[in-house]
Design an enzyme around this catalytic site. Structure first.
Site, PDB file in Angstrom:
ATOM      1  N   GLY A  81      44.029  37.189  45.265  1.00 37.34           N
ATOM      2  CA  GLY A  81      44.275  35.900  44.942  1.00 37.34           C
ATOM      3  C   GLY A  81      42.917  35.800  44.917  1.00 37.34           C
ATOM      4  N   ARG A 115      44.462  42.610  41.012  1.00 33.52           N
ATOM      5  CA  ARG A 115      45.784  43.515  41.700  1.00 33.52           C
ATOM      6  C   ARG A 115      45.990  45.007  41.673  1.00 33.52           C
ATOM      7  NH1 ARG A 115      47.454  38.952  44.840  1.00 33.52           N
ATOM      8  NH2 ARG A 115      47.250  37.329  43.869  1.00 33.52           N
ATOM      9  N   SER A 116      45.833  46.036  42.330  1.00 36.20           N
ATOM     10  CA  SER A 116      46.068  47.266  41.904  1.00 36.20           C
ATOM     11  C   SER A 116      47.266  48.098  41.682  1.00 36.20           C
ATOM     12  CB  SER A 116      44.325  47.883  41.929  1.00 36.20           C
ATOM     13  OG  SER A 116      44.271  49.301  41.870  1.00 36.20           O
ATOM     14  N   GLY A 159      43.164  39.006  50.897  1.00 37.10           N
ATOM     15  CA  GLY A 159      44.546  38.757  52.285  1.00 37.10           C
ATOM     16  C   GLY A 159      45.159  39.758  52.255  1.00 37.10           C
ATOM     17  N   ASP A 160      46.128  39.306  52.953  1.00 30.80           N
ATOM     18  CA  ASP A 160      47.058  40.394  54.010  1.00 30.80           C
ATOM     19  C   ASP A 160      47.358  41.625  53.281  1.00 30.80           C
ATOM     20  OD1 ASP A 160      49.020  40.670  55.571  1.00 30.80           O
ATOM     21  OD2 ASP A 160      50.741  40.632  54.148  1.00 30.80           O
ATOM     22  N   THR A 174      41.884  33.938  52.332  1.00 34.23           N
ATOM     23  CA  THR A 174      43.313  33.319  51.147  1.00 34.23           C
ATOM     24  C   THR A 174      43.357  31.688  51.836  1.00 34.23           C
ATOM     25  OG1 THR A 174      45.115  33.796  51.103  1.00 34.23           O
ATOM     26  CG2 THR A 174      44.841  35.238  53.346  1.00 34.23           C
ATOM     27  N   ASP A 177      45.788  31.058  51.457  1.00 30.06           N
ATOM     28  CA  ASP A 177      47.529  30.500  52.069  1.00 30.06           C
ATOM     29  C   ASP A 177      47.259  30.461  53.814  1.00 30.06           C
ATOM     30  OD1 ASP A 177      47.919  30.924  49.617  1.00 30.06           O
ATOM     31  OD2 ASP A 177      48.895  32.669  50.105  1.00 30.06           O
ATOM     32  N   ASP A 179      47.375  33.213  56.334  1.00 30.34           N
ATOM     33  CA  ASP A 179      49.072  33.346  56.092  1.00 30.34           C
ATOM     34  C   ASP A 179      48.669  34.895  57.498  1.00 30.34           C
ATOM     35  OD1 ASP A 179      47.969  34.741  54.445  1.00 30.34           O
ATOM     36  OD2 ASP A 179      49.710  34.811  53.359  1.00 30.34           O
ATOM     37  N   ARG A 203      53.082  30.773  49.281  1.00 29.31           N
ATOM     38  CA  ARG A 203      53.242  31.932  49.365  1.00 29.31           C
ATOM     39  C   ARG A 203      55.101  31.797  50.032  1.00 29.31           C
ATOM     40  NH1 ARG A 203      51.896  37.611  47.531  1.00 29.31           N
ATOM     41  NH2 ARG A 203      49.524  37.533  47.404  1.00 29.31           N
ATOM     42  N   GLY A 226      49.904  12.268  55.519  1.00 34.00           N
ATOM     43  CA  GLY A 226      51.235  11.033  56.386  1.00 34.00           C
ATOM     44  C   GLY A 226      52.651  11.170  55.551  1.00 34.00           C
ATOM     45  N   HIS A 241      56.963   3.237  48.556  1.00 37.50           N
ATOM     46  CA  HIS A 241      56.800   5.127  48.155  1.00 37.50           C
ATOM     47  C   HIS A 241      56.963   5.992  49.122  1.00 37.50           C
ATOM     48  CE1 HIS A 241      53.081   3.242  50.336  1.00 37.50           C
ATOM     49  NE2 HIS A 241      53.082   5.196  50.499  1.00 37.50           N
ATOM     50  N   ARG A 291      59.711  11.809  41.145  1.00 38.21           N
ATOM     51  CA  ARG A 291      59.436  12.618  40.650  1.00 38.21           C
ATOM     52  C   ARG A 291      58.325  14.091  40.597  1.00 38.21           C
ATOM     53  NH1 ARG A 291      61.347  10.751  36.847  1.00 38.21           N
ATOM     54  NH2 ARG A 291      60.415   9.391  35.399  1.00 38.21           N
ATOM     55  N   ARG A 338      43.160  25.843  44.191  1.00 34.27           N
ATOM     56  CA  ARG A 338      42.259  27.500  44.530  1.00 34.27           C
ATOM     57  C   ARG A 338      41.107  27.815  44.253  1.00 34.27           C
ATOM     58  NH1 ARG A 338      44.345  32.297  45.435  1.00 34.27           N
ATOM     59  NH2 ARG A 338      46.506  32.785  44.912  1.00 34.27           N
TER      60      ARG A 338
HETATM   61  P1  ATP Z   1      46.564  36.643  48.301  1.00 36.25           P
HETATM   62  O1  ATP Z   1      47.261  36.298  49.939  1.00 36.25           O
HETATM   63  O2  ATP Z   1      45.767  35.417  48.159  1.00 36.25           O
HETATM   64  O3  ATP Z   1      47.804  36.268  47.289  1.00 36.25           O
HETATM   65  P2  ATP Z   1      46.793  39.546  49.069  1.00 36.25           P
HETATM   66  O4  ATP Z   1      45.384  40.434  49.655  1.00 36.25           O
HETATM   67  O5  ATP Z   1      47.295  38.969  49.866  1.00 36.25           O
HETATM   68  O6  ATP Z   1      45.560  38.509  48.403  1.00 36.25           O
HETATM   69  P3  ATP Z   1      47.693  41.093  47.761  1.00 36.25           P
HETATM   70  O7  ATP Z   1      48.236  41.001  45.493  1.00 36.25           O
HETATM   71  O8  ATP Z   1      48.971  40.927  47.927  1.00 36.25           O
HETATM   72  O9  ATP Z   1      46.926  40.004  47.563  1.00 36.25           O
HETATM   73  O10 ATP Z   1      47.218  42.322  47.233  1.00 36.25           O
HETATM   74  C1  ATP Z   1      45.887  43.023  46.779  1.00 36.25           C
HETATM   75  C2  ATP Z   1      45.248  43.905  46.494  1.00 36.25           C
HETATM   76  O11 ATP Z   1      46.001  45.167  47.433  1.00 36.25           O
HETATM   77  C3  ATP Z   1      46.440  44.960  45.839  1.00 36.25           C
HETATM   78  O12 ATP Z   1      46.690  45.217  43.835  1.00 36.25           O
HETATM   79  C4  ATP Z   1      46.799  46.571  46.125  1.00 36.25           C
HETATM   80  O13 ATP Z   1      45.976  46.733  45.542  1.00 36.25           O
HETATM   81  C5  ATP Z   1      46.450  46.332  47.516  1.00 36.25           C
HETATM   82  N1  ATP Z   1      47.816  46.110  48.744  1.00 36.25           N
HETATM   83  C6  ATP Z   1      49.048  45.108  48.140  1.00 36.25           C
HETATM   84  N2  ATP Z   1      49.933  45.532  49.677  1.00 36.25           N
HETATM   85  C7  ATP Z   1      49.256  46.243  49.973  1.00 36.25           C
HETATM   86  C8  ATP Z   1      49.597  47.496  50.924  1.00 36.25           C
HETATM   87  N3  ATP Z   1      51.101  47.287  51.376  1.00 36.25           N
HETATM   88  N4  ATP Z   1      49.190  48.690  51.350  1.00 36.25           N
HETATM   89  C9  ATP Z   1      48.072  49.468  50.597  1.00 36.25           C
HETATM   90  N5  ATP Z   1      47.270  48.822  49.143  1.00 36.25           N
HETATM   91  C10 ATP Z   1      47.824  46.820  48.915  1.00 36.25           C
END
Ligand code: ATP
Length: 320
Positions: A11, A72-73, A102-103, A125, A127, A129, A171, A185, A216, A244, A253
């Site tokens: 992200g 994302r791949s 991110g993670d 990221t 998040d 996290d 997430r 608050g 409120h 609401r 983002r």
């Molecule tokens: P965000 O927290 O902002 O969503 P992120 O980096 O956690 O970011 P992911 O979609 O989880 O987003 O990961 C991005 C890309 O990193 C994935 O499309 C994939 O190619 C690679 N990836 C994700 N998880 C793994 C994993 N466990 N091992 C290896 N590559 C990974």
């Protein structure tokens, strides 16, 4: 090392551009070449790679998103994809890589290290996290954007004597919700790290507010918790207060990064190049007590999740 690659993955997060800029400028300072990889690991696998000049990173610091784009791949999640990415990188002369994401992206960086490509990860990221670091690029901008939205919703909630549920991103992490809830608050903050008891966590604060003639009620709901429709109906039926929901979504983002994000991103981007320049890979960068540091990528990514009990406790005390 003389030639390094840089990519953003997962992200997008405000401040990624400041990190890219710092990578390019620091590398230029040391006469190193930087190859920009478009669309994260997807671009690394398929060779969407170009040489970056100092000019490519002019006037990007204030922009949200990432000039390198992100993706994302699925292919990269397979070992063949990782190996293909490394041979593509080598074809372009890349000797080490900076991954900003991110993670999931940092786990991908770890796979690059395991397969023999020296890599340094930077946490990016909204998040916040990732357990080994106190801070991830994008978090401060995201919580400030959400805070402004909640402040505005509060104004209208007061005029109509309403309850407003505001769903924020994160997430499976409640960090955004917890910080935004405390900063605005909120009467209740619902996060995935803590089991929710409707009577204790929602009815309790609303009834206490009623007694004090409150006009409120703001409830901050983390996206990882539950469906907001059911919650809205339950609050209306049990309190009689019109309720609401606003889902902030992708607005969190976007936007120009805050000073906090720009400065940390600049420090981390530069730090990553310093490591690769000296031939040091297999590291991830983080923040500890406001200082940027590096740690072994395997050790860092194995750290257990930390729950901010102190902030959870504070939110309970302040919402009575
Ligand atoms: P965000 O927290 O902002 O969503 P992120 O980096 O956690 O970011 P992911 O979609 O989880 O987003 O990961 C991005 C890309 O990193 C994935 O499309 C994939 O190619 C690679 N990836 C994700 N998880 C793994 C994993 N466990 N091992 C290896 N590559 C990974």
């Amino acid at each position: 090392m003389n030639v390094i690659g840089v990519l953003t993955s997962g992200g997008d997060a405000p401040g990624m551009n400041a990190a890219i800029r710092a990578v390019v400028r620091t590398a230029k300072y040391y006469d190193m070449k930087v190859m920009g990889v478009r669309k994260g690991y997807e671009g690394l696998v398929h060779g969407d790679i170009f040489e970056m000049t100092a000019r490519d990173v002019s006037d990007i610091m204030h922009q949200g998103g990432t000039i390198l784009q992100t993706a994302r791949s699925l292919e990269f999640k397979q070992i063949e994809g990782v190996r293909r990415a490394i041979s593509t990188a080598r074809y372009f002369g890349i000797e080490g890589i900076v991954v900003i994401g991110g993670d999931g992206s940092l786990k991908g960086a770890r796979d690059l290290c395991t397969e023999g490509m020296p890599t340094v990860g930077i946490p990016g990221t909204i998040d916040n996290d990732i357990p080994y670091t106190e801070y991830t690029i994008g978090f401060d901008t995201a919580v400030n954007t959400a805070k402004e939205a909640v402040d505005k919703i509060r104004d209208t909630a007061t005029s109509h004597e309403r309850c407003n549920i505001i769903k924020v991103m994160g997430r499976s992490s409640g960090n955004i919700a917890l910080n935004v809830g405390i900063a605005t608050g909120a009467e209740a903050i619902l996060i995935p790290e803590r089991e929710i008891d409707f009577t204790r966590d929602i009815l309790g604060p609303i009834n206490a507010g009623k007694k004090r003639n409150k006009k409120h009620y703001i409830i901050i709901l983390a996206e990882g918790v539950q469906d907001s429709d059911g919650l809205e109906k339950q609050i209306e039926s049990e309190t009689g207060i019109e309720t609401r929901t606003t889902i902030l979504g992708y607005v969190q983002r976007g936007g120009s990064p805050t000073v906090v994000d720009r400065v940390y991103a600049s420090q981390m981007g530069s730090y990553a190049v310093e490591l690769l320049k000296d031939g040091t890979g297999n590291r991830i960068i983080g923040v500890d007590k406001n200082r940027v540091f590096d740690i072994d990528i395997y050790e860092g990514l194995d750290m257990p999740r930390i729950i901010r009990e102190d902030l959870i406790e504070l939110s309970k005390i302040l919402s009575i």
